[in-house]
Structures are given as C-alpha cells and as structure tokens.
Design a protein around this motif. Sequence first.
Motif, PDB file in Angstrom:
ATOM      1  N   GLN B  75       0.798  -1.231   0.000  1.00 57.02           N
ATOM      2  CA  GLN B  75       0.000   0.000   0.000  1.00 57.02           C
ATOM      3  C   GLN B  75       0.823   1.269   0.000  1.00 57.02           C
ATOM      4  OE1 GLN B  75       1.081  -1.726   2.511  1.00 57.02           O
ATOM      5  NE2 GLN B  75      -0.055  -1.346   4.381  1.00 57.02           N
ATOM      6  N   ASN B  76       2.160   1.156  -0.060  1.00 57.50           N
ATOM      7  CA  ASN B  76       2.950   2.357   0.193  1.00 57.50           C
ATOM      8  C   ASN B  76       3.745   2.839  -1.015  1.00 57.50           C
ATOM      9  OD1 ASN B  76       4.966   0.459   0.018  1.00 57.50           O
ATOM     10  ND2 ASN B  76       6.008   1.080   1.890  1.00 57.50           N
ATOM     11  N   ALA B  79       3.920   6.517  -1.335  1.00 59.72           N
ATOM     12  CA  ALA B  79       4.740   7.168  -0.311  1.00 59.72           C
ATOM     13  C   ALA B  79       6.229   6.948  -0.572  1.00 59.72           C
ATOM     14  CB  ALA B  79       4.361   6.650   1.072  1.00 59.72           C
ATOM     15  N   GLN B 118      -4.978   5.854   0.502  1.00 63.51           N
ATOM     16  CA  GLN B 118      -4.573   6.959   1.378  1.00 63.51           C
ATOM     17  C   GLN B 118      -3.214   7.529   0.969  1.00 63.51           C
ATOM     18  OE1 GLN B 118      -4.925   6.423   5.715  1.00 63.51           O
ATOM     19  NE2 GLN B 118      -2.788   7.012   5.832  1.00 63.51           N
ATOM     20  N   ALA B 119      -2.258   6.635   0.726  1.00 59.28           N
ATOM     21  CA  ALA B 119      -0.923   7.095   0.335  1.00 59.28           C
ATOM     22  C   ALA B 119      -0.981   7.784  -1.025  1.00 59.28           C
ATOM     23  CB  ALA B 119       0.052   5.913   0.294  1.00 59.28           C
TER      24      ALA B 119
END
Lengths: 387, 309
Positions: B75-76, B79, B118-119
């Motif tokens: 999920q990153n 980021a 979200q990221a």
Amino acid sequence: MQKILNGNEAVALALKQINPDVFAAYPITPSTHIPEVFSSYVANGEVDTEFVPVESEHSAMSACIGAAASGVRAVTATASQGLAYMHEVLWNASGMRLPILLANANRALSAPLSIHGDHSDSMSQRDTGWIQLYADSPQEAYDLTLQAYLIGENAKVRLPVMVCFDGFETSHLSTNVEVLEDKVAKDFVGEVKTLNPLLDLENPVTYGSYTNPDWFFEMRRSQHEGMQNAQKIISEVGKSFGKISGRDYAEPIETLEIEDAESVIVIVGASSGSATEAVVKLRSKGKKVGMLRVRSFRPFPFEAVANALKKAKRVAVCDKTMPAGGVGGPLFAEVSAALLANNLNPKVVNFIYGIGQRQFSPTHAEEIFAKLEEKDCERINFVNLRE
Amino acid sequence: MNFIPNLKTVSQNPQRLAAGHRLCPGCGIGVIVKQILTVTDQPIITVNATGCLEICTSAYPQTSWQIPWIHSLFQNSAAVASGIDAALKALERKGKLKQKPKIVVFAGDGGTYDIGLQALSGLAERNHEVVYVCLDNEGYMNTGYQRSSASPLGAATTTTPAGKKIPGKQTNRKNITAILAAHNIPYVAQASPHNHADLMLKAHKAFKAKGVAFLNVFSPCPTNWKSAPALGMEVAKAAVETNFWPLFEVENGKYRLDYEPKERKPIDEFLKGQKRFKHLFKPENAELKNRLQAEVDTRFAEIKQLSQM
C-alpha cells in the motif's frame, strides 16, 4: 556551549546540524515538537532538507525508505500509535538494509488511550531488525542522534537506527544541554555513506525483490550479522564522539556503584535518574546497592550486562512495559538470559513501573531495593500501583 | 502537443523491462509497462507495489528490470515515490544531482483503489513529480481473484462467487479516476493497451506533467477472467467499444473524451468471452445485467457531459 533545551528541541537541533536530505513526518504527541521545530529550520532556509508532510506514519517510514534507497539521509520522528502504525514498514526498512534514523518519544499504546510515557511502543518493535538506543536525558537524545547515521551507515552494519527517549520525562524536560559547535557536529557526522543507491543510474539495482525459501533465510542471517557487528561499531562511534564532546559512549551500558554492589537495579531510560538518587542515598547509609542502565537494547549487550552483574546477589530488572503473558518484561527476559548464558545465578526479580507514566520517584526505587531482599518476593512486581 | 507515438521512433528508446519475465500469457501488464516506459528516453526509477508485476519480474537472484527499481510493500508505493521525489529535490537544492530521473509507480487496482488509496491521495495532494500508473485488472489477481473495489457489478470472484442466492458482486466499481481528478492534479487519464497510440500519447503527457500524473490503464487478466489468452487485447477493445472503459483524460482540470464508438455496443459484447460473467446470461440474472448496463451508460454520459463543459 550550553543551551536550555527539552528532549525534542535537542533532537531537532542535532538534526539541524546533521542537515539530512529528507525528513518525512506525521504529527503525534509527544514527538510533534521535533517536526515543528525542524519545519521552522526549513522555512527559514537553515537546512537543505526536503520536509515531506506525509498523511500517516506508515507513509512517513515509506517515504524514508524511498529516500534512503535513493542514497540520501532520511529521518522521521514519532511515538506510540505512530510507531505501531509503522510496524510492517520498519521490517521493510531493516530488511532492505537502509540506514534510516527514527527519533521515538516513548509513549504508551491505546487502549485505554494514554498520551503519556512508557516503553510499550518501542519495546514492541524490538524484533523489527532496528538498532535501538535509549537515551536517559535531552543530552543523550542529542548525542545519540548525532551518532546514529555513523552507526547505521557503516558497511558492516547497514541497519536503521531508532533513538528512543521517554515521552514527556525527556521529550518535554527542559534542561541544560551541552551542544557542539555546528562545524564540529557536521565534521563528525560527515557525508552520507551510500551502498547501491537507486540514483546510481548507470548501475541499476533491484530493491525489495521477491524471494523463495532458497534465499530468504540467508538474507535474514546476513541482517543478523549486521546487528551483531553493530555492537562494535556502536562502541567505536561512541568513543570517537567522546573525543569531540568529552562524553564517551564506548560502553553500551552505564553503571553506578556496581563493583561491590549486592543489589542492583537494571533499568532503561530516564527513570534511571530516580534509581540513581536511591543508590546515592542508600550508599550513604552503607547499603551495597548499585545501578545498571542499558543504553543499547538492540543489539542487546549481553556480555557487558552479565559482566557488570557477575558479583551481584540480587538483581531488580525494571520494565516500563507490561509482560503481556511473558516470563516478565522484555528487559527482564534479556537480562535473565544474559545471566544464564554466563552461568550466573543471582536472584532476579522483575519490577513493572511507570506504565502510562505512573510516577517513579527515588522513594519507589528505594522500595524496590527493600522488596528485593524479601524472602518470598514474587517474580513480577508492580511499583506504585493501586491494588 | 506535437508528439505522435511512432513505433519506429520509440522502439529506439532503451528497453526498461527485459523479456523473460513470468507474467501469464495474454496478461496486459507487460504490454502496458513496455508501452509506457518506451515513450521517453529520460532515465527512470520505478516503484512497484506488491502484486503480479512485482512477483513476476523480481524473483531473486534474477531481475527483469534494466533500470533502478524498488518494491517496498502493498500500500505504500505512492509514499515510497514521494520519498524518492523528496530526495531528488534535496539533491537538486544542494547542486548534487547530475541527472534528474523520472519516477514511475506501477500498482494494481488493489494497491490503488483499496489499500493504497490513502498514500496515493497524499502523493496527489503534495503534488510530487511522479507518474502513477494503476494496472487495473479488476481484482486481486496475484492471489487468485478476490474482489477489489475495482471489480465490476455482477463479477464472480472467489470472494463474491456466483452462488444460488447471491450472483456475484453486488456493488458498482469505485470511480478512482474521478477521485484522482478531484485532487486537481495536472494530469489524469484512462487508457487501454489495445489502443497503443492513445496510451503512449497519454504516457508522454504524464511524463511532461508538472507534478503528479495518474494513468488508469485497463489490464486484461485472461487467467482470472477466464477468457482466451490469445484474445486479451480483444477483451480490452470490447471494454472500450461498449463504453465499459471510456478513454478520457483530465488535463489541468479540463475533461476530454478521447474516443466515442460510432455505435455503443451492448455490454454483452464485453461480458461474453469471460467466464467470470457467465452467470449474468442466465434469465434469473437479467436484471443484474441490466443494472450493469445502466451503470456503464450513466458513467459514460457523465464523462461526456464533463468533457463538453
């Protein structure tokens, strides 16, 4: 040069002197002050750092991974839920052998919600493959921050470093801090030491590959060796820091009156201050008591700890986190194992204190020494707790 | 924009993803990645979310990547890309950057619509100079097709099977492209690999964008859609001809519909070759299929209206 700084300000100042390339952070009490102070350095052009105001701690550590893998110095600051939220990313950072710096202002974990200090946040990350150094004061938080990259970036280590200090008790304690001249600090920290950076466009690297059972174990073993090597490197860096500051960090532990001590308190972090006062008071009354403070929790200096305790008859291991069904708190387990591995068999008792920042005064430390001498003392005891 | 994707010209650019990867026959991913990475001769750093592309190109001690590549977590990736962008900015400020590479993220729909949203939103709001590509194959394919929020209404997945009582997924897919457009970033587009000229032009625009560019690319998955591997691109084409997957872009806030079929084909044309939709052709599921048709028409009309504003 002396300055009155709290722990957060001391860490922020050390970071300013380091001038890292990327600072990615998300606010959380009690560490918020670090990115706040640092943002003012950025806004006033006092550092070259790119500040990344990420939308979560998970992304803070992820951004640090991107930056560190690129080949620059990356840092974040957090506490409590923020550190817990980073959990899987912490494993990822150490697994990719990225020397990221994390400043953690220790705070309890919810529920029930507590914004106050204890060690449950970083202690529950102790197996993530990060070096963990615990400061006892704003001074040490400053000093260890300046040493962190030199330890983590060392070719024999290549691991991320967590500098932990007690929430509020250190993060918000304003005290005299001896700070280095900017140039002295900068020269000590030097330039980033990179290894296979993404930005080496001529020699492309693949980071974070997929592994099958035929390779995963070897990689974990290599990481373990990095952690083992860190013991020596922490000592070397600590020694050279001593030469420029007069504050020597060659030892991974700090001891007080331990040579002939029969009863010893073993502790981590700021509450060693209360233990120190108790030792001084009891010594003046002729009691053979001492104290051992563990500064490097990962790697755990098992030989230094066992060596310091070889004459002790009674050892009170003080944990600022709950045992959670274990034989005792994490420090208790480590110290007990270190003693056993060296064929030492003193009486070892666990004292749980300071949970959610419950007060731990010199009187409480004195009570620990008294309790330790009781014949039928329980293995796990709670300090300053209502029944 | 004077760029005309010319296969002869772009084929001279360096090959970033080597042949010999382990993606399935008929998979859209390898084709899409190659089409996108070929349009520029600038150096590229790639960030890859966990998923098919990552697994199939990086099995240690081999790698299919001829360029710097990093995979961190599921999920990153947005980021991680933010961190690389920040590193480039810091080095530029210090005068230490010799050559500025482009940063390209590849993530699946799970890593984009669901766990990585979200990221991605953070990346978009901070407007890092990153090209983010969603490889949308409408579900968690690397683990055998569990539903994601990109799975369409009615689809039979392993977590929304076509049962006797519940015939497949009961909710519409998430409109992620509109969500990204709502971040008011420089460039947002939807594309399909069967129309390589359109996809490569959009990739070119994404590389030129001053800030975040988001490309949502339709990626056929014959393995889990249970369609013929040889017809991967035909399925993608049918998705566009039925208006199921409109080709459009949002450039500095301005919507533009890039393709409208002369005659919109019924949704059956897209559904028929894929066993994941087989149950929709049963009489008792006619209403569900009608709902899907209505949803497709509504979304298309919406984009058409926005592009006329």
